[in-house]
Scaffold this motif. Structure first.
Motif, short mmCIF file in Angstrom:
data_model
loop_
_atom_site.label_atom_id
_atom_site.label_comp_id
_atom_site.label_asym_id
_atom_site.label_seq_id
_atom_site.Cartn_x
_atom_site.Cartn_y
_atom_site.Cartn_z
N UNK A 174 35.44 71.51 37.11
CA UNK A 174 36.34 70.67 37.88
C UNK A 174 37.77 71.14 37.75
N UNK A 175 38.59 70.70 38.69
CA UNK A 175 39.99 71.07 38.61
C UNK A 175 40.82 70.14 39.46
N UNK A 176 42.07 70.00 39.09
CA UNK A 176 42.94 69.15 39.88
C UNK A 176 44.37 69.31 39.45
N UNK A 177 45.20 68.39 39.93
CA UNK A 177 46.62 68.49 39.62
C UNK A 177 47.33 67.19 39.90
N UNK A 178 48.52 67.07 39.35
CA UNK A 178 49.45 66.03 39.79
C UNK A 178 50.12 66.62 41.03
N UNK A 179 50.25 65.79 42.07
CA UNK A 179 50.72 66.31 43.37
C UNK A 179 52.22 66.13 43.52
N UNK A 180 52.72 66.87 44.46
CA UNK A 180 54.09 66.64 44.91
C UNK A 180 54.04 65.38 45.78
N UNK A 181 54.99 64.44 45.59
CA UNK A 181 54.96 63.27 46.47
C UNK A 181 56.31 63.07 47.16
N UNK A 182 57.06 64.15 47.17
CA UNK A 182 58.39 64.07 47.71
C UNK A 182 58.50 65.14 48.80
N UNK A 183 58.92 64.73 50.01
CA UNK A 183 58.82 65.67 51.12
C UNK A 183 59.77 66.85 50.95
N UNK A 184 60.88 66.62 50.25
CA UNK A 184 61.82 67.72 50.05
C UNK A 184 61.20 68.83 49.19
N UNK A 185 60.60 68.39 48.07
CA UNK A 185 59.96 69.36 47.17
C UNK A 185 58.76 70.02 47.87
N UNK A 186 58.04 69.22 48.66
CA UNK A 186 56.90 69.78 49.37
C UNK A 186 57.36 70.84 50.38
N UNK A 187 58.46 70.56 51.06
CA UNK A 187 59.03 71.54 51.99
C UNK A 187 59.43 72.81 51.27
N UNK A 188 60.02 72.65 50.11
CA UNK A 188 60.45 73.81 49.32
C UNK A 188 59.24 74.65 48.94
N UNK A 189 58.18 73.96 48.55
CA UNK A 189 56.95 74.64 48.16
C UNK A 189 56.41 75.46 49.33
N UNK A 190 56.37 74.84 50.51
CA UNK A 190 55.90 75.57 51.69
C UNK A 190 56.76 76.80 51.94
N UNK A 191 58.06 76.65 51.77
CA UNK A 191 58.91 77.79 52.09
C UNK A 191 58.71 78.91 51.06
N UNK A 192 58.50 78.54 49.77
CA UNK A 192 58.22 79.57 48.77
C UNK A 192 56.90 80.28 49.06
N UNK A 193 56.00 79.57 49.72
CA UNK A 193 54.70 80.16 50.04
C UNK A 193 54.74 80.92 51.37
N UNK A 219 51.52 65.15 56.83
CA UNK A 219 51.69 64.89 55.40
C UNK A 219 53.17 64.69 55.08
N UNK A 220 53.99 65.58 55.64
CA UNK A 220 55.43 65.49 55.37
C UNK A 220 55.97 64.16 55.91
N UNK A 221 55.45 63.75 57.05
CA UNK A 221 55.83 62.46 57.62
C UNK A 221 55.42 61.32 56.71
N UNK A 222 54.16 61.38 56.28
CA UNK A 222 53.63 60.31 55.42
C UNK A 222 54.48 60.16 54.16
N UNK A 223 54.93 61.30 53.65
CA UNK A 223 55.73 61.27 52.42
C UNK A 223 57.07 60.55 52.62
N UNK A 224 57.44 60.33 53.90
CA UNK A 224 58.71 59.64 54.16
C UNK A 224 58.55 58.13 54.04
#
Ligand code: ASP
Length: 585
Positions: free
Chosen positions: A482-501, A515-520
């Motif tokens: 099994x595997x998992x993680x604590x998620x990003x729940x902030x749209x700014x950080x999530x956007x940053x993550x996408x841009x780094x990727x 998703x980004x909308x929902x995070x708002x």
């Protein structure tokens, strides 16, 4: 009544009862005037007896039956004179007085017994017959019990099972998608979920707070013994949690499964090992901890003594195989061939034996004094009778992976991989990113929704490769269950993550706008985990492949050979979908 008992039910206490059974004929034996039939159903096997002297007509009818005929019999339970104590019904037999043939059967293409004469291919083609075998059926029974226990454990903790859709858009979990054309939306495709990842996160935004699902997932990857194109996850997500909460709940679930399914009480907390340690000490993010054989780095000791291979190496490391100094020259040559196989790719193998007089004899004696070899021995804490095996290479990570393969092979040879022993561990602190040489950019190690460790956030810009993730895997006996993680729940950080990727803002919005909308709208802190149910069952059952715990699995080319899928479709179906086929070279 069609039957009064099952074929696995009758015991010595039932003697003299008149019973009716129905089932399949596993075996017919004729001995003198007696005919014996082993009658099988899901629950077991019961011996039937026909006596020519008592009822010759009936006995004659019995002699005409064949393997896998379906019959119904009525008779009296009798104590057997020669008992078979290997099976629960082995103390009794049925003296048959009424026989009804419910259906005949062609001669089955293989024997339907634990030790069948059928090879893999034929058994897969006739999987419905293979499933009559106790060995296969018992795996499915275990699977059933595991899902029941999972549901009851999670239900008690307020987890709610919610179904998420199967026809969705792409979820980036790192594999290729299976796609399904949409007739109503010409030229557009659904993707089958690689996991319910995004939906479970959205359920957290919806306030469901504890979700689980026994979920079918689909990944178009090359197949291996522990992979199928469709597989099942125990998929879970929680709100208002930190990593520790998740590890506690799911360690508890795993212990509950061991207790309820295998009667095994694991009282110790699971070991915790960081990803970094796992790679340094075992060359793997899923180390098998049933045995020790930790890597020892040997650059200081072995470099600079005139042995060119080591002198130019970027990494030299070894393992110590306890008591393996008795390995013959031939065994060592085979081990060398093993690590030189293209799949592993080591250049060669250096060994050193600790002899009875504590002297060390190595395959590179001409370059090393006994003094250096004694340092080598001490580095491992090796004793008389031990065997030290050393690999070297330019790239430390690559060489460690090779050493990992060697470690596992030696453990197998020394009989250290006991299938009835379970060593569970959490591997934590995975890196957030890995460098993708081909694409020349960073890729997410887990998935793009995994949060970095808060203390590593400043490194996101300066040194992304060094950022650790709030991600964890559960590893049992070297299997990532099994595997998992604590998620990003902030749209700014999530956007940053996408841009780094490497996502442009447009593409990120296009693919993950929802998703980004929902995070708002007030996304709670959340995290989760998913277990591979198939892997978990096969581990509990001691199977070599997950195929054996799947009722209708696919073969290594992703085919279901029984129903012959995938297959071509009608031209009319293609036309309806607006699809034209192109000949693939
Ligand atoms: N969706 C992830 C996976 O399939 C698991 C998770 O992060 O919960 O590996």
């Amino acid at each position: 009544m069609f039957r009064t008992h099952t074929c696995g039910e009758l015991r010595i206490s039932d003697v003299n009862k008149t019973v009716t059974l129905a089932g399949w004929i596993q075996k017919i034996r004729k001995m003198g005037g007696m005919t014996f039939i082993d009658l099988r159903d899901r629950y077991g096997v019961t011996q039937l007896v026909f006596n020519e002297e008592v009822n010759s007509e009936l006995c004659e009818a019995a002699n005409k039956l064949g393997r896998e005929y379906v019959i119904q019999i009525t008779g009296e339970v009798n104590e057997r004179s020669s008992k078979n104590l290997h099976i629960p019904t082995g103390e009794v037999e049925i003296i048959v007085s009424v026989l009804e043939v419910l259906n005949t059967s062609d001669i089955p293409p293989f024997t339907i017994e634990d030790n069948t004469d059928g090879g893999d291919d034929i058994r897969m083609k006739y999987r419905y017959l293979d499933l009559r075998r106790h060995a296969v059926r018992s795996n499915l029974e275990l699977r059933h019990k595991m899902t029941i226990e999972v549901c009851s454990y999670l239900d008690k903790l307020n987890f709610l099972e919610v179904e998420t859709p199967v026809l969705i858009g792409s979820t980036p979990e790192g594999a290729r998608d299976f796609v399904v054309p949409s007739r109503m939306n010409p030229n557009q495709f659904y993707a089958l979920p690689q996991s319910p990842q995004l939906f479970k996160q959205l359920l957290m935004v919806s306030g469901f707070d504890r979700y689980f699902q026994i979920a079918k997932c689909f990944r178009d990857e090359d197949l291996r013994a522990d992979r199928q194109p469709e597989f099942t996850q125990i998929d879970c997500e929680m709100s208002f949690v930190e990593q520790e909460d998740i590890l506690t709940i799911f360690e508890g679930m795993t212990k509950h499964l061991f207790r309820s399914l295998l009667d095994l009480d694991i009282t110790e907390p699971f070991q915790r090992i960081t990803w970094h340690e796992a790679m340094q000490l075992y060359g793997s993010d899923k180390p098998d901890l049933r045995f020790d054989m930790k890597f020892v780095e040997l650059m200081d000791i072995m470099k600079g003594h005139g042995f060119g291979v080591f002198d130019s190496a970027g990494y030299i490391g070894g393992i110590c195989a306890k008591g393996a100094a008795s390995y013959t020259r031939k065994q060592l040559d085979q081990l060398t061939d093993y690590v030189k196989r293209p799949q592993i790719g080591a250049k060669g193998l250096v060994y050193a034996r600790v002899e009875e007089d504590e002297n060390v004899k190595s395959s590179v004696d001409k370059f090393y004094t006994q003094e250096v070899l004694q340092q080598l021995k001490e580095a491992f804490g090796a004793e008389a009778g031990d065997l030290i095996l050393i690999l070297s290479g330019d790239d430390p990570m690559k060489t460690r992976k090779q050493l990992c393969e060697l470690r596992l092979e030696v453990a197998r040879q020394l009989g250290l991989c006991n299938k009835n022993q379970f060593v569970c561990a959490w591997v934590v602190d995975f890196p957030l990113f890995e460098w993708d040489e081909e694409a020349q950019r960073y890729a997410a190690v887990h998935h793009p929704f995994t949060s970095p460790k808060p203390e590593d956030i400043p490194l996101l810009d300066s040194d992304p490769g060094a950022v650790r993730a709030n991600a964890y895997d559960m590893v049992i006996n070297g299997v990532e269950v099994g595997g998992g993680s604590i998620r990003i729940h902030n749209s700014e950080l999530q956007n940053k993550m996408f841009s780094l990727l490497g996502f442009t803002p447009e593409r990120a919005r296009e693919q993950f706008g929802f998703l980004l909308n929902a995070f708002k709208y007030g996304a709670p802190p959340h995290g989760g985990i998913a277990y591979g149910l198939d892997r978990m069952v096969s581990l509990f059952a001691g199977l070599d492949t997950i195929r054996d715990c799947i009722a209708f699995p696919k073969n290594n080319s992703g085919r279901d050979v029984m129903i012959d899928a995938p297959s071509f479709i009608e031209q009319s179906q293609l036309d309806e979908l607006g699809i034209a086929l192109v000949e693939k070279a």
